[in-house]
Design a protein around this motif. Sequence first.
Motif, PDB file in Angstrom:
ATOM      1  N   VAL A  94      36.352  12.246  35.486  1.00  0.00           N
ATOM      2  CA  VAL A  94      36.664  11.364  36.389  1.00  0.00           C
ATOM      3  C   VAL A  94      35.598  10.197  36.411  1.00  0.00           C
ATOM      4  CG1 VAL A  94      37.753  12.704  38.073  1.00  0.00           C
ATOM      5  CG2 VAL A  94      35.463  12.316  38.566  1.00  0.00           C
ATOM      6  N   GLU A  95      34.353  10.622  35.818  1.00  0.00           N
ATOM      7  CA  GLU A  95      33.290   9.406  35.936  1.00  0.00           C
ATOM      8  C   GLU A  95      33.522   8.527  35.054  1.00  0.00           C
ATOM      9  OE1 GLU A  95      28.562   9.582  36.231  1.00  0.00           O
ATOM     10  OE2 GLU A  95      29.522  10.964  37.407  1.00  0.00           O
ATOM     11  N   ALA A  98      35.810   5.967  36.409  1.00  0.00           N
ATOM     12  CA  ALA A  98      34.948   5.088  37.410  1.00  0.00           C
ATOM     13  C   ALA A  98      34.453   4.068  36.753  1.00  0.00           C
ATOM     14  CB  ALA A  98      34.298   6.194  38.325  1.00  0.00           C
ATOM     15  N   TYR A 145      31.154   4.843  41.098  1.00  0.00           N
ATOM     16  CA  TYR A 145      32.147   5.266  41.946  1.00  0.00           C
ATOM     17  C   TYR A 145      32.430   3.994  42.861  1.00  0.00           C
ATOM     18  CZ  TYR A 145      31.732   9.680  40.072  1.00  0.00           C
ATOM     19  OH  TYR A 145      31.880  10.746  39.102  1.00  0.00           O
ATOM     20  N   LEU A 153      38.285   8.089  44.436  1.00  0.00           N
ATOM     21  CA  LEU A 153      37.054   8.541  43.411  1.00  0.00           C
ATOM     22  C   LEU A 153      35.862   8.200  44.223  1.00  0.00           C
ATOM     23  CD1 LEU A 153      37.608   6.412  40.132  1.00  0.00           C
ATOM     24  CD2 LEU A 153      37.656   8.828  40.425  1.00  0.00           C
TER      25      LEU A 153
END
Length: 228
Positions: A94-95, A98, A145, A153
């Motif tokens: 997920v980063e 982001a 984020y 997020l």
Amino acid sequence: MDHKFEWQEQRTTTPDGVYRTLRAAILDGAVPPGGQLREAHIAADLGISRSPLREALTKLEEEGLVVKIPYRGAFVVEVSAREVAEIDSIRLRVEPYAAELSAEALRGPERPQLLQTVEDLRRAMENGDIPASIDAHLRFHRLFYDLSGHGILQSLWNGWETKLRLYLSVDHRTYSDNPQQLVVEHERLAKVALEGDIDAFRQELADHFPVALRARTGDPAEHAPRDA
């Protein structure tokens, strides 16, 4: 021997002032994970009554720094290397997203802020200031984020940050093994993020905490992640 609690600022008997004092003691490792926060001891050290102390402990519990065990008391939460590796295995997915969502802001008005976190990390490492380096380290990653504009997020990072900070405040190997390398890795992450190269960002992140790659396969996390 119990840690001696001292005011981090001008003495105040408000729950918020007590909270900040206890929080600082936890995050700088003075009270280690698993350590007990004894009400009588803390109240005597700070010269306060139990009421603001209990409110402060409740706030720390809500933040995820403290766990209260019936008939035993309040203890600093313990965070394992395995748990951090599992967090990192999700962050690997997920980063980069982001970073992609925050790219426009980072290449524009927020660029100085990203570069400043790297400089803060460098300065803290040169000075051997572990708490300051952890703070800069986490601020760097949090930026992606915060600037993503994506509420889910942001919530994910908020749920992880306290655990990561707790873990890093105790596991100084992350910083003592090769402090300059940690700075170099963040410089590379900043560079590819500013270039908008998300594939390169993903690869740099994977190199950052290789233990996380093994977490999903069931391998034990025998060593601390190099980054968190």
